[in-house]
Design a protein around this motif. Structure first.
Motif, PDB file in Angstrom:
ATOM      1  N   UNK A 178       0.850  -1.202   0.000  1.00  0.00           N
ATOM      2  CA  UNK A 178       0.000   0.000   0.000  1.00  0.00           C
ATOM      3  C   UNK A 178       0.879   1.242   0.000  1.00  0.00           C
ATOM      4  N   UNK A 179       0.667   2.114  -0.997  1.00  0.00           N
ATOM      5  CA  UNK A 179       1.453   3.339  -1.131  1.00  0.00           C
ATOM      6  C   UNK A 179       0.532   4.550  -0.975  1.00  0.00           C
ATOM      7  N   UNK A 180       0.982   5.526  -0.213  1.00  0.00           N
ATOM      8  CA  UNK A 180       0.265   6.792  -0.078  1.00  0.00           C
ATOM      9  C   UNK A 180       1.250   7.929  -0.293  1.00  0.00           C
ATOM     10  N   UNK A 181       1.057   8.676  -1.363  1.00  0.00           N
ATOM     11  CA  UNK A 181       1.953   9.794  -1.652  1.00  0.00           C
ATOM     12  C   UNK A 181       3.353   9.374  -2.058  1.00  0.00           C
ATOM     13  N   UNK A 182       3.522   8.134  -2.504  1.00  0.00           N
ATOM     14  CA  UNK A 182       4.853   7.642  -2.857  1.00  0.00           C
ATOM     15  C   UNK A 182       5.259   8.122  -4.245  1.00  0.00           C
ATOM     16  N   UNK A 222      -2.474   5.672  -3.510  1.00  0.00           N
ATOM     17  CA  UNK A 222      -3.252   6.903  -3.586  1.00  0.00           C
ATOM     18  C   UNK A 222      -2.305   8.084  -3.622  1.00  0.00           C
ATOM     19  N   UNK A 223      -2.585   9.008  -4.548  1.00  0.00           N
ATOM     20  CA  UNK A 223      -1.781  10.235  -4.706  1.00  0.00           C
ATOM     21  C   UNK A 223      -0.307   9.903  -4.926  1.00  0.00           C
ATOM     22  N   UNK A 224      -0.055   8.944  -5.806  1.00  0.00           N
ATOM     23  CA  UNK A 224       1.307   8.510  -6.081  1.00  0.00           C
ATOM     24  C   UNK A 224       1.798   9.071  -7.409  1.00  0.00           C
ATOM     25  N   UNK A 225       3.130   9.071  -7.575  1.00  0.00           N
ATOM     26  CA  UNK A 225       3.747   9.562  -8.797  1.00  0.00           C
ATOM     27  C   UNK A 225       4.910   8.631  -9.162  1.00  0.00           C
ATOM     28  N   UNK A 226       4.727   7.872 -10.246  1.00  0.00           N
ATOM     29  CA  UNK A 226       5.831   7.049 -10.713  1.00  0.00           C
ATOM     30  C   UNK A 226       6.052   5.771  -9.934  1.00  0.00           C
ATOM     31  N   UNK A 227       4.981   5.077  -9.568  1.00  0.00           N
ATOM     32  CA  UNK A 227       5.104   3.776  -8.909  1.00  0.00           C
ATOM     33  C   UNK A 227       4.810   2.691  -9.946  1.00  0.00           C
ATOM     34  N   UNK A 228       5.743   1.760 -10.121  1.00  0.00           N
ATOM     35  CA  UNK A 228       5.613   0.700 -11.120  1.00  0.00           C
ATOM     36  C   UNK A 228       5.411  -0.654 -10.447  1.00  0.00           C
ATOM     37  N   UNK A 229       4.532  -1.457 -11.032  1.00  0.00           N
ATOM     38  CA  UNK A 229       4.348  -2.852 -10.629  1.00  0.00           C
ATOM     39  C   UNK A 229       4.767  -3.693 -11.823  1.00  0.00           C
ATOM     40  N   UNK A 233      -5.359   5.372  -7.220  1.00  0.00           N
ATOM     41  CA  UNK A 233      -6.332   6.453  -7.333  1.00  0.00           C
ATOM     42  C   UNK A 233      -5.617   7.795  -7.214  1.00  0.00           C
ATOM     43  N   UNK A 234      -6.107   8.776  -7.982  1.00  0.00           N
ATOM     44  CA  UNK A 234      -5.550  10.132  -7.945  1.00  0.00           C
ATOM     45  C   UNK A 234      -4.029  10.107  -8.081  1.00  0.00           C
ATOM     46  N   UNK A 235      -3.547   9.319  -9.024  1.00  0.00           N
ATOM     47  CA  UNK A 235      -2.108   9.121  -9.204  1.00  0.00           C
ATOM     48  C   UNK A 235      -1.708   9.427 -10.635  1.00  0.00           C
ATOM     49  N   UNK A 236      -0.411   9.571 -10.860  1.00  0.00           N
ATOM     50  CA  UNK A 236       0.094   9.845 -12.202  1.00  0.00           C
ATOM     51  C   UNK A 236       1.382   9.051 -12.446  1.00  0.00           C
ATOM     52  N   UNK A 237       1.592   8.727 -13.718  1.00  0.00           N
ATOM     53  CA  UNK A 237       2.780   7.994 -14.164  1.00  0.00           C
ATOM     54  C   UNK A 237       2.977   6.668 -13.420  1.00  0.00           C
ATOM     55  N   UNK A 238       1.883   6.031 -13.004  1.00  0.00           N
ATOM     56  CA  UNK A 238       1.975   4.708 -12.393  1.00  0.00           C
ATOM     57  C   UNK A 238       1.715   3.651 -13.466  1.00  0.00           C
ATOM     58  N   UNK A 239       2.503   2.578 -13.443  1.00  0.00           N
ATOM     59  CA  UNK A 239       2.443   1.597 -14.523  1.00  0.00           C
ATOM     60  C   UNK A 239       2.352   0.178 -13.965  1.00  0.00           C
ATOM     61  N   UNK A 240       1.622  -0.660 -14.703  1.00  0.00           N
ATOM     62  CA  UNK A 240       1.566  -2.092 -14.422  1.00  0.00           C
ATOM     63  C   UNK A 240       2.074  -2.777 -15.680  1.00  0.00           C
TER      64      UNK A 240
END
Length: 326
Positions: free
Chosen positions: A103-107, A127-134, A153-160
């Protein structure tokens, strides 16, 4: 009553057991309604399709069949009736003890790579993350009614990327972000994933859902979903070069790719291969399938969506539907 009793109907034995066993675990409907005053309450139900199940949680007193279990969180104990043919001493048993494994918050600028994730309410959430990749994870057997394989949710540049995701309670992947007021795109992406058997508990679970704006679903294989294969919900999404098959197995008025809404503009649906958008609906008191499903469904006054280069085959109600489209 005696120490053991026999319940009979029309000369045939229905159940033999102690009064407590017969009362608490009746073998069939006749026994359930015969023993007790007042008799046991019953509800008539009908399965949507073969193999469906109804779910009841949190009742230790109702454990009465192989495969059922109860997790006592306070006592940290798991009560399980082993499935038929299963030796609990020779098999591992997993019980969910947390909401999410990760679980990431603001990461920002983080990576989850190469994990096998199972037995939790959700696999990876943020939630509210920037650039977290799975990346290159195997995520399976997670989620109940509200649990997803991966959700941001409410995140940007997150990738799976390159993940295998199956047997999920609700959505395989759901990514949301972007700023509608400024048309700022989220840059979230699902790429090269194998996603199947979503919506195991929540039948409105999709393979991939893109919320907000500016998300991408590219080169994925999505199959065996009760609802949509891919749902770009919002604006300026890209759904491209995906293989989507055997979708809408338990719902109607739907599409393998579905999007809709007056403000859902600018999305591109390009070069996807869609097979067997099935659909299942209740007609004249009976469930029927295939029924009322399309390959691509643009709904609810949607406008300015580009659909090009797609292959659609074996959909129950045609390749594409435009509902009040502009």
């Amino acid at each position: 009553l005696g120490d053991r009793i026999v319940i009979m109907k029309d000369g045939f034995i229905q159940q033999v057991g102690t009064p407590e066993e017969v009362f608490e675990r009746p073998s069939n409907l006749f026994v359930a309604e015969f023993i007790g005053a007042p008799k046991m309450n019953t509800i008539e139900t009908e399965l949507v399709r073969e193999g469906d199940r109804y779910f009841v949680w949190g009742h230790a007193e109702d454990l009465d069949a192989p495969g059922e279990w109860y997790h006592d969180f306070r006592a940290a104990k798991l009560y399980l009736i082993p499935p038929d043919g299963c030796d609990p001493n020779a098999n591992s048993i997993h019980a969910p003890v947390s909401g999410s494994v990760f679980r990431f918050t603001g990461a920002a600028n983080a990576e989850v790579k190469g994990f096998e994730i199972l037995a939790a309410e959700s696999g990876v959430t943020g939630e509210s993350c920037d650039g977290v990749d799975v990346v290159s994870c195997r995520i399976h057997d997670v989620g109940s009614f509200g649990g997803d394989g991966v959700s941001f949710a409410r995140s940007r540049r997150c990738r799976v990327i390159g993940c295998e995701i199956w047997n999920i309670g609700r959505n395989g992947v759901i990514l949301g972000g972007g700023t509608p007021d400024t048309l700022d795109e989220s840059g979230n992406e699902v790429y090269g994933c194998e996603i199947r058997n979503t919506g195991v508990v929540n039948r409105h679970g999709n393979g991939i859902q893109l919320d907000g704006q500016g998300g991408r679903a590219i080169c994925n294989h999505v199959s065996d979903t009760p609802r949509y294969g891919i749902c770009p919900h919002g604006r300026i999404h890209l759904v491209a070069s995906n293989r989507i098959e055997r979708t809408n197995l338990e719902t109607e008025d739907c599409g393998a790719i579905y999007t809709g809404g007056y403000s859902a503009v600018g999305t591109r649906i390009v070069d996807n291969w869609i097979s067997e958008s099935v659909g299942r609906a209740r007609r004249n008191g009976k469930w029927t399938s295939p029924c009322f499903a399309r390959g691509i469904h643009l709904d609810e006054a949607i406008g300015n969506v580009t659909v090009t280069g797609n292959i659609v085959e074996n959909s129950s109600q045609g390749s594409m539907c435009l509902h009040s489209a502009r």
